[in-house]
Design an enzyme around this catalytic site. Structure first.
Site, PDB file in Angstrom:
ATOM      1  N   SER A  48      -0.920  -1.969   2.356  1.00 38.67           N
ATOM      2  CA  SER A  48      -1.782  -2.285   1.210  1.00 38.67           C
ATOM      3  C   SER A  48      -2.372  -3.666   1.397  1.00 38.67           C
ATOM      4  O   SER A  48      -1.735  -4.546   1.991  1.00 38.67           O
ATOM      5  CB  SER A  48      -0.955  -2.272  -0.081  1.00 38.67           C
ATOM      6  OG  SER A  48      -1.713  -2.810  -1.149  1.00 38.67           O
ATOM      7  N   TYR A  66       6.753  -4.544  -4.961  1.00 38.56           N
ATOM      8  CA  TYR A  66       5.814  -3.697  -4.211  1.00 38.56           C
ATOM      9  C   TYR A  66       5.046  -4.526  -3.180  1.00 38.56           C
ATOM     10  O   TYR A  66       4.938  -4.153  -2.014  1.00 38.56           O
ATOM     11  CB  TYR A  66       4.839  -3.027  -5.194  1.00 38.56           C
ATOM     12  CG  TYR A  66       3.748  -2.239  -4.516  1.00 38.56           C
ATOM     13  CD1 TYR A  66       4.008  -0.993  -3.955  1.00 38.56           C
ATOM     14  CD2 TYR A  66       2.446  -2.734  -4.422  1.00 38.56           C
ATOM     15  CE1 TYR A  66       3.016  -0.272  -3.319  1.00 38.56           C
ATOM     16  CE2 TYR A  66       1.450  -2.024  -3.790  1.00 38.56           C
ATOM     17  CZ  TYR A  66       1.727  -0.786  -3.238  1.00 38.56           C
ATOM     18  OH  TYR A  66       0.743  -0.076  -2.605  1.00 38.56           O
TER      19      TYR A  66
HETATM   20  N1  LIG Z   1      -3.703   3.899  -4.834  1.00 34.72           N
HETATM   21  C1  LIG Z   1      -3.935   2.673  -4.396  1.00 34.72           C
HETATM   22  O1  LIG Z   1      -4.762   1.930  -4.981  1.00 34.72           O
HETATM   23  C2  LIG Z   1      -3.239   2.158  -3.165  1.00 34.72           C
HETATM   24  C3  LIG Z   1      -3.618   0.895  -2.693  1.00 34.72           C
HETATM   25  C4  LIG Z   1      -2.971   0.397  -1.559  1.00 34.72           C
HETATM   26  C5  LIG Z   1      -1.991   1.132  -0.920  1.00 34.72           C
HETATM   27  N2  LIG Z   1      -1.635   2.358  -1.415  1.00 34.72           N
HETATM   28  C6  LIG Z   1      -0.581   3.090  -0.671  1.00 34.72           C
HETATM   29  O2  LIG Z   1      -1.020   4.382  -0.336  1.00 34.72           O
HETATM   30  C7  LIG Z   1       0.102   5.255  -0.164  1.00 34.72           C
HETATM   31  C8  LIG Z   1      -0.157   6.558  -0.909  1.00 34.72           C
HETATM   32  O3  LIG Z   1      -0.284   6.280  -2.276  1.00 34.72           O
HETATM   33  P1  LIG Z   1      -1.309   7.039  -3.239  1.00 34.72           P
HETATM   34  O4  LIG Z   1      -2.181   6.009  -3.861  1.00 34.72           O
HETATM   35  O5  LIG Z   1      -1.923   8.190  -2.547  1.00 34.72           O
HETATM   36  O6  LIG Z   1      -0.309   7.500  -4.395  1.00 34.72           O
HETATM   37  P2  LIG Z   1       0.246   8.946  -4.808  1.00 34.72           P
HETATM   38  O7  LIG Z   1       1.239   8.702  -5.862  1.00 34.72           O
HETATM   39  O8  LIG Z   1      -0.926   9.818  -5.100  1.00 34.72           O
HETATM   40  O9  LIG Z   1       0.968   9.475  -3.483  1.00 34.72           O
HETATM   41  C9  LIG Z   1       2.210   9.005  -3.055  1.00 34.72           C
HETATM   42  C10 LIG Z   1       3.016  10.186  -2.572  1.00 34.72           C
HETATM   43  O10 LIG Z   1       4.246   9.718  -2.000  1.00 34.72           O
HETATM   44  C11 LIG Z   1       5.268  10.617  -2.386  1.00 34.72           C
HETATM   45  N3  LIG Z   1       6.590   9.967  -2.323  1.00 34.72           N
HETATM   46  C12 LIG Z   1       7.072   8.989  -3.122  1.00 34.72           C
HETATM   47  N4  LIG Z   1       8.335   8.680  -2.772  1.00 34.72           N
HETATM   48  C13 LIG Z   1       8.644   9.474  -1.706  1.00 34.72           C
HETATM   49  C14 LIG Z   1       9.794   9.633  -0.888  1.00 34.72           C
HETATM   50  N5  LIG Z   1      10.914   8.932  -1.126  1.00 34.72           N
HETATM   51  N6  LIG Z   1       9.773  10.552   0.109  1.00 34.72           N
HETATM   52  C15 LIG Z   1       8.651  11.284   0.334  1.00 34.72           C
HETATM   53  N7  LIG Z   1       7.539  11.194  -0.412  1.00 34.72           N
HETATM   54  C16 LIG Z   1       7.530  10.294  -1.409  1.00 34.72           C
HETATM   55  C17 LIG Z   1       4.904  11.026  -3.805  1.00 34.72           C
HETATM   56  O11 LIG Z   1       5.555  12.223  -4.202  1.00 34.72           O
HETATM   57  C18 LIG Z   1       3.393  11.147  -3.719  1.00 34.72           C
HETATM   58  O12 LIG Z   1       2.984  12.467  -3.415  1.00 34.72           O
HETATM   59  C19 LIG Z   1       1.320   4.481  -0.685  1.00 34.72           C
HETATM   60  O13 LIG Z   1       2.073   3.987   0.407  1.00 34.72           O
HETATM   61  C20 LIG Z   1       0.680   3.325  -1.461  1.00 34.72           C
HETATM   62  O14 LIG Z   1       1.502   2.180  -1.476  1.00 34.72           O
HETATM   63  C21 LIG Z   1      -2.232   2.883  -2.512  1.00 34.72           C
END
Ligand SMILES: NC(=O)c1ccc[n+]([C@@H]2O[C@H](COP(=O)([O-])OP(=O)(O)OC[C@H]3O[C@@H](n4cnc5c(N)ncnc54)[C@H](O)[C@@H]3O)[C@@H](O)[C@H]2O)c1
Length: 276
Positions: A146, A167
């Site tokens: 991130s 986080y």
């Molecule tokens: N959404 C944002 O703005 C953003 C920004 C920067 C980074 N991210 C990163 O992107 C990645 C995906 O996030 P997203 O935004 O798509 O959110 P999301 O909640 O849509 O997806 C995250 C997924 O991870 C799964 N998950 C959580 N804990 C888990 C575990 N212990 N084992 C297996 N699966 C698990 C959840 O069930 C979910 O399907 C994450 O690593 C997040 O930190 C997101």
């Protein structure tokens, strides 16, 4: 580009929704076969039905990345069914523990869950695929970290608490792990990079926007989505949020032959929100 990943096997964690799902779409449209895992079995089932109906070759597994045995078994199954893993995308992530959206301050559970999923779960995932990639002297690992792991940033600052700190620290660790792993695996022709998304309206940012609404009196009358959008319009040069496929496209670039000389790098995909 259509056949860019023909016969390639792409392994994605946390892929049932959001960025992981968008990434799976991008790779499948370019010819890849998919091994997608997630904690959420119900959402995974829907994904498998949707992708299979488009004739995409996919296997799915209900896997908790914090459990080494779970992830090892799904890696073994992927190799046994598809013969190999070419690309690994550790994407599963946790923002905080339950009640996160209403809290101003972090608690012990926030530190525990972000460490267990975003750091240890990431290490479990790369540990489980790296020997296979070393044996093949071939592989691309693209970690989802991130931009917050590079530079913590106040969001609408007034009334903001410190609930996001665990986080942000966990994502800094993911970036540093990328550097260390790239050094470790480079001699085996394995590239390791990380993408640093800015802001997407996935379940992650929904929870953060609810947190800002609860804490900041300026936001109390606003819809969480408008809180999210307002901040993007004022702080992001491109003025619009990223979509899961924007991140997927960058991951696909880093996993492609076009990026054969890129390793150990952290790439912002953030509409210019932070510039370093
Ligand atoms: N959404 C944002 O703005 C953003 C920004 C920067 C980074 N991210 C990163 O992107 C990645 C995906 O996030 P997203 O935004 O798509 O959110 P999301 O909640 O849509 O997806 C995250 C997924 O991870 C799964 N998950 C959580 N804990 C888990 C575990 N212990 N084992 C297996 N699966 C698990 C959840 O069930 C979910 O399907 C994450 O690593 C997040 O930190 C997101």
């Amino acid at each position: 580009m259509k056949d860019q990943f023909e016969d390639k096997i792409v392994f994605i964690t946390g892929g049932a929704r959001g960025i992981g799902k968008g990434t799976a779409e991008v790779f499948s449209e370019r010819g890849a076969k998919l091994a997608v895992s997630d904690l959420d079995g119900e959402e995974l089932e829907k994904l498998e039905t949707e992708f299979s109906s488009k004739n995409i070759e996919i296997i799915t597994g209900e896997v908790d990345v914090t459990k080494k045995d779970d992830i090892n078994k799904f890696v073994e199954r992927t190799i046994s069914e598809f013969g190999k893993i070419d690309v690994c995308v550790p994407n599963a992530g946790a923002i905080g523990s339950s009640g996160f959206s209403d809290r101003k301050n972090y608690n012990d559970e926030d530190w525990d869950i972000t460490y267990r999923v975003n750091v240890k779960g990431l290490v479990n995932t790369t540990d489980s695929v790296k020997n296979h990639m070393i044996d093949r002297k071939n592989g691309k690992i693209v970690i989802v970290s991130s931009q917050g792991g590079r530079k913590p940033r106040g969001v609408g600052d007034k009334g903001r608490g410190n609930v996001l700190n665990p986080y942000l620290v966990s994502k800094a660790a993911a970036i540093q792990f990328t550097h260390a792993l790239a050094i470790e695996l480079g001699r085996f022709n394995i590239n390791v990079n990380t993408v640093c998304p800015g802001r997407l309206w996935t379940s992650f940012w929904q929870k953060i926007a609810e947190n800002h609404k609860a804490l900041n009196p300026d936001f109390s009358e606003m819809d969480p989505y408008d809180i999210f959008l307002d901040q993007i319009k004022s702080n992001f040069p491109l003025g619009r949020p990223q979509e899961p496929r924007d991140i997927g496209n960058a991951i696909a670039f880093l996993a492609s032959e076009d990026a054969n000389q890129i390793t150990g790098q952290a790439l912002n995909i953030n509409g210019g929100n932070i510039l370093d």
